[in-house]
Design an enzyme around this catalytic site. Sequence first.
Site, PDB file in Angstrom:
ATOM      1  CG  HIS A  79      -1.741  -1.239   1.334  1.00 52.45           C
ATOM      2  ND1 HIS A  79      -1.443  -2.230   2.242  1.00 52.45           N
ATOM      3  CD2 HIS A  79      -2.800  -1.675   0.619  1.00 52.45           C
ATOM      4  CE1 HIS A  79      -2.297  -3.233   2.086  1.00 52.45           C
ATOM      5  NE2 HIS A  79      -3.126  -2.927   1.111  1.00 52.45           N
ATOM      6  CG  HIS A 129      -7.077   2.260   2.358  1.00 48.50           C
ATOM      7  ND1 HIS A 129      -5.902   2.106   1.657  1.00 48.50           N
ATOM      8  CD2 HIS A 129      -7.766   1.102   2.171  1.00 48.50           C
ATOM      9  CE1 HIS A 129      -5.888   0.918   1.070  1.00 48.50           C
ATOM     10  NE2 HIS A 129      -7.005   0.285   1.369  1.00 48.50           N
ATOM     11  CD  GLU A 131      -3.756   3.376  -2.840  1.00 53.15           C
ATOM     12  OE1 GLU A 131      -3.889   4.224  -3.729  1.00 53.15           O
ATOM     13  OE2 GLU A 131      -4.279   2.241  -2.879  1.00 53.15           O
ATOM     14  CB  THR A 169      -4.714   2.226  -6.710  1.00 57.15           C
ATOM     15  OG1 THR A 169      -4.538   1.448  -5.525  1.00 57.15           O
ATOM     16  CG2 THR A 169      -3.541   3.159  -6.912  1.00 57.15           C
ATOM     17  CB  CYS A 199      -4.849  -0.373 -10.024  1.00 56.26           C
ATOM     18  SG  CYS A 199      -5.555  -1.918  -9.488  1.00 56.26           S
ATOM     19  CB  SER A 271      -5.584  -8.658  -1.061  1.00 56.78           C
ATOM     20  OG  SER A 271      -6.810  -8.109  -0.647  1.00 56.78           O
TER      21      SER A 271
END
Length: 315
Positions: A79, A129, A131, A169, A199, A271
Amino acid sequence: LRKFEMKILLASPRGFCAGVNMAIESLDLTLTEFGAPVYVYHEIVHNQYVVESFKKKGAVFVDAIADVPEGSVLLFSAHGVSPEIRKMAADRNLNAIDATCPLVTKVHLEAVKYAREGYTIFLIGHEGHDEVIGTMGEAPESMVLVESVEDVAKLEVPDDAQVAYLTQTTLSVDDANRIIQALRARYKNLVNPPKEDICYATQNRQEAVRKIACDTDLCLVLGSQNSSNSQRLRELAGDTGKPAYLIDGKADLDSAWFEGVESVLVTAGASAPETVVQECLDWIVQKFGATVEPVIIRQENVSFPLPKKLRQLQA
């Protein structure tokens, strides 16, 4: 007795993306090369099965650099982290290996560029989060977090300011687009990176759910509760009006969900391991005599290189 045969529509693409594959491979290799313990800043990826399996191998997950003994081996998760965290790791003389997803690194570099050019940057994402924390850490004085369309109206940045936007992302493409439209309506000179930040894997998995969910009676998303991209898949499936559940594994499955159900969409967040998907499929097949029908929406053949330090070890 069932009057019909249950069908499982197995979405593809699903599960591990290139960034997750790279991060998991990095941690495996680091454990092999350096031996346990290897410290990891935050969960390597947001999945309880992956995290637990690495704990058994000797990975130690920490939320503070101060918890890592000086001189230890430390892996940064997929991340990404802020420059402040990198500096703290260096100050503790840690052997830091960076397994940040290259698509997250791209957003970090955009943040640095826009900040240097004097922009106020709207980061579209979810507060707290990993990220988002890492990205905002690149230019904290220049960035404003925007979580919803409602947030846009409350922004205190003047309408004629020099502004740009970036996105986390793993967002819902639809949600992000709604927020971007609201920002564009208010800020006429809003700029953005040449290529969007959400992404490819996030978009592909969402596209598969969007196309398949309408044809099913029940939607199951494999992934952990703290996985943003998995949560978005469940929301997207639920938006079709079908019952949709985010589950970690087969232990979460409930027979009652399947009453009167003829078709089930099964997918997995970026994930979630394929082994967990297969266990759930086996459970449904054994319990209800279901047949599995793969539905391929598009092919993925993306891969990312290992971090430089690990490539040098392999050389």
